[in-house]
Scaffold this motif. Structure first.
Motif, short mmCIF file in Angstrom:
data_model
loop_
_atom_site.label_atom_id
_atom_site.label_comp_id
_atom_site.label_asym_id
_atom_site.label_seq_id
_atom_site.Cartn_x
_atom_site.Cartn_y
_atom_site.Cartn_z
N ALA A 141 1.17 -1.19 -0.19
CA ALA A 141 -0.05 0.54 0.09
C ALA A 141 0.62 0.79 0.05
CB ALA A 141 -1.37 0.05 0.99
N TRP A 142 0.84 2.40 -0.04
CA TRP A 142 0.76 3.43 -0.07
C TRP A 142 0.75 4.55 0.19
CZ3 TRP A 142 2.68 6.89 -5.17
CH2 TRP A 142 3.01 7.69 -5.15
N LEU A 192 -6.05 2.29 -2.27
CA LEU A 192 -5.97 2.86 -3.38
C LEU A 192 -4.90 4.63 -3.91
CD1 LEU A 192 -10.23 3.31 -2.20
CD2 LEU A 192 -9.30 2.24 -4.16
N ARG A 193 -4.70 4.80 -3.01
CA ARG A 193 -3.63 5.71 -3.51
C ARG A 193 -2.53 4.88 -4.39
NH1 ARG A 193 -2.31 7.10 1.11
NH2 ARG A 193 -4.09 9.24 1.31
N LYS A 194 -2.56 3.68 -3.62
CA LYS A 194 -1.25 3.37 -4.69
C LYS A 194 -1.42 2.35 -5.97
CE LYS A 194 -1.18 -1.50 -5.08
NZ LYS A 194 -1.14 -2.15 -4.13
N LEU A 215 8.04 2.43 -2.22
CA LEU A 215 6.97 2.23 -1.17
C LEU A 215 7.59 1.27 -0.08
CD1 LEU A 215 4.37 1.26 -3.32
CD2 LEU A 215 4.90 3.70 -1.61
N GLY A 216 9.24 0.99 0.25
CA GLY A 216 10.19 0.03 1.30
C GLY A 216 8.91 0.14 2.71
N ARG A 247 4.71 -2.08 6.82
CA ARG A 247 3.18 -1.80 7.32
C ARG A 247 2.76 -1.95 7.36
NH1 ARG A 247 1.20 5.29 8.20
NH2 ARG A 247 -0.65 4.74 9.47
N THR A 248 2.43 -2.77 5.70
CA THR A 248 1.05 -3.07 4.88
C THR A 248 1.46 -4.66 5.68
OG1 THR A 248 1.33 -1.67 3.14
CG2 THR A 248 0.32 -4.19 2.76
N LEU A 249 2.33 -5.11 5.87
CA LEU A 249 2.99 -6.70 6.36
C LEU A 249 2.43 -6.24 7.73
CD1 LEU A 249 5.80 -7.27 4.21
CD2 LEU A 249 3.79 -8.88 4.26
#
Length: 414
Positions: free
Chosen positions: A164-165, A180-182, A352-353, A358-360
């Motif tokens: 994600a972003w 959605l931003r991603k 986006l590393g 954070r996504t994970l």
């Protein structure tokens, strides 16, 4: 000890009988751990590591079995030992928090003299995982056809299974908003607007295709996952005829795609292509891209020297999570573009590393919280530990910068 299903987990239920290698693994690990701010504790009360009482704790439950697995295959045995329950985390230790110090020093854990001998112990990628047309279908099905319902337990409503972003100024931002931003970032990079002819390589569960159609684009999206395609079609229909009529989903390999497109997009699919087929992948993109068009891909990457060192070796992720997978470097992407396209080059990038870390973390929290629901779909405790290790392992890699992920814009040289 949780019962391990021998028919499903043959590599886990049996402990390797390699006492000499087990002793060697113990001999190597002890000084390595003693340089890291962690605590490796034994059932008899002994402990290794330079960390104090508040440091992350790795608790050995069955030391003999742990070292046997580590000695038999260092790159795979560590994760297998977690799956088997040979080790776990301390009561107050998060798994990714424990793995992070190891990821930060992963190139320093083994003495240089032994690192030079890795060619003797590294297992090469199995021929069966080659990403030929048939091999790719088998590899993709092994992961993405697990269960749509299982993935839905931890993904956000967009069903986006990629970084994600996030907006750093909004600490409580929802995962759905960040996903959605991603997606918008990829579509913006490819100049997708009303009337744009879009090709998406790798449909996922359809969120990007819907978002592009909402912009008024005409979308062709391709996949080789029958499970994903079935749910994506349902989601297209649910979005209404105005959206569904703009989307053409095809069960086709990227090598067999046809047409001409103003924009070609692909999110975290290149990792499943395989080094052998990167020239084919980029040549096909170049073939299908209309004059003046743009390409935008999201790609997990690693430093070039690490890619060169590991590209032919077989690791835990490839054995249990992504058969046939290989992470490229930015340099490898540039080289393939230069050698196999008519002037395509990277003209923009965005990392986006940290967003992926954070996504994970959010996925893992959701997965653990939803475990009872996951279990209802036929997944056992060994699977739970495998999936938990996979998500935490990747989180540690992204949070330390050992691996990264980029949105890359590509255009032909003017």
């Amino acid at each position: 000890m949780t019962q391990i299903a021998a028919d499903r987990w043959p590599g886990i239920v049996r402990t390797p009988k390699t006492p000499l290698k087990a002793r060697l693994a113990s001999w190597i690990l002890r000084p390595a751990v003693n340089r890291i701010a962690v605590r490796l504790t034994f059932p008899d009360g002994d402990s290794w590591g330079s960390g104090g009482p508040d440091a992350p704790e790795m608790k050995l439950v069955r030391p003999q079995s742990f070292f046997a697995r580590l000695g038999a295959d260092t790159k795979i045995g560590f994760g297998e030992a977690y799956m088997a329950g040979d080790w776990t985390t301390g009561d107050d230790t998060d798994l990714a928090e424990l793995l992070t110090p190891f990821a930060e020093r992963i190139t320093q854990l083994v003495p240089p003299t032994l690192q030079r001998a890795r060619v003797l112990v590294d297992k090469r990628l199995p021929h069966a995982t080659r990403n030929s047309v048939a091999g790719s279908r088998k590899n993709i099905e092994a992961h993405y056809n697990l269960s749509n319902d299982m993935f839905a337990t931890f993904l956000d409503p967009t069903m986006s299974y990629s970084a994600a972003w996030f907006d750093d100024s909004t600490p409580d931002e929802s995962l759905e908003t960040a996903q959605l931003r991603k997606i918008d970032g990829i579509l913006d990079a490819a100049n997708v607007t009303e009337g744009t002819r879009v090709l998406e390589i790798g449909s996922g569960w359809g969120a990007l295709a819907v978002r592009a159609a909402e912009r008024g684009a005409q979308v062709t999206t391709i996949t080789i996952s029958t499970e994903q395609a079935a749910l994506a079609r349902e989601r297209f229909a649910a979005a209404g005829p105005e959206i569904a009529d703009r989307i053409d989903l095809q069960l086709v390999d990227y090598r067999d795609a046809t047409g001409e497109y103003d924009a070609i997009v692909s999110v975290e699919m290149i990792e499943a292509v395989g080094e052998e087929y990167w020239p084919t992948y980029f040549a096909k993109i170049d073939e299908l891209l209309a004059p003046g068009g743009a390409v935008a891909i999201q790609a997990i990457t690693m430093a070039h020297h690490r890619y060169l060192t590991t590209r032919n070796s077989y690791g835990w992720i490839q054995k249990y999570i992504f058969p046939g997978g290989l992470i490229p470097s930015l340099e490898a992407i540039d080289e393939n573009l230069a050698e196999h396209t008519r002037g395509l080059k990277v003209t923009g990038s965005h990392s986006l590393g940290q967003d992926y870390a954070r996504t994970l973390r959010m996925w893992r929290d959701r997965f653990n919280a939803s475990w009872s629901g996951v279990q209802e779909h036929g997944f056992d405790e060994t699977f739970r530990r495998m999936w938990e290790f996979y998500l935490a392992y990747c989180e540690a890699g992204f949070s330390t910068g050992y691996i990264d992920v980029y949105q890359l814009r590509m255009e032909r040289a003017a």
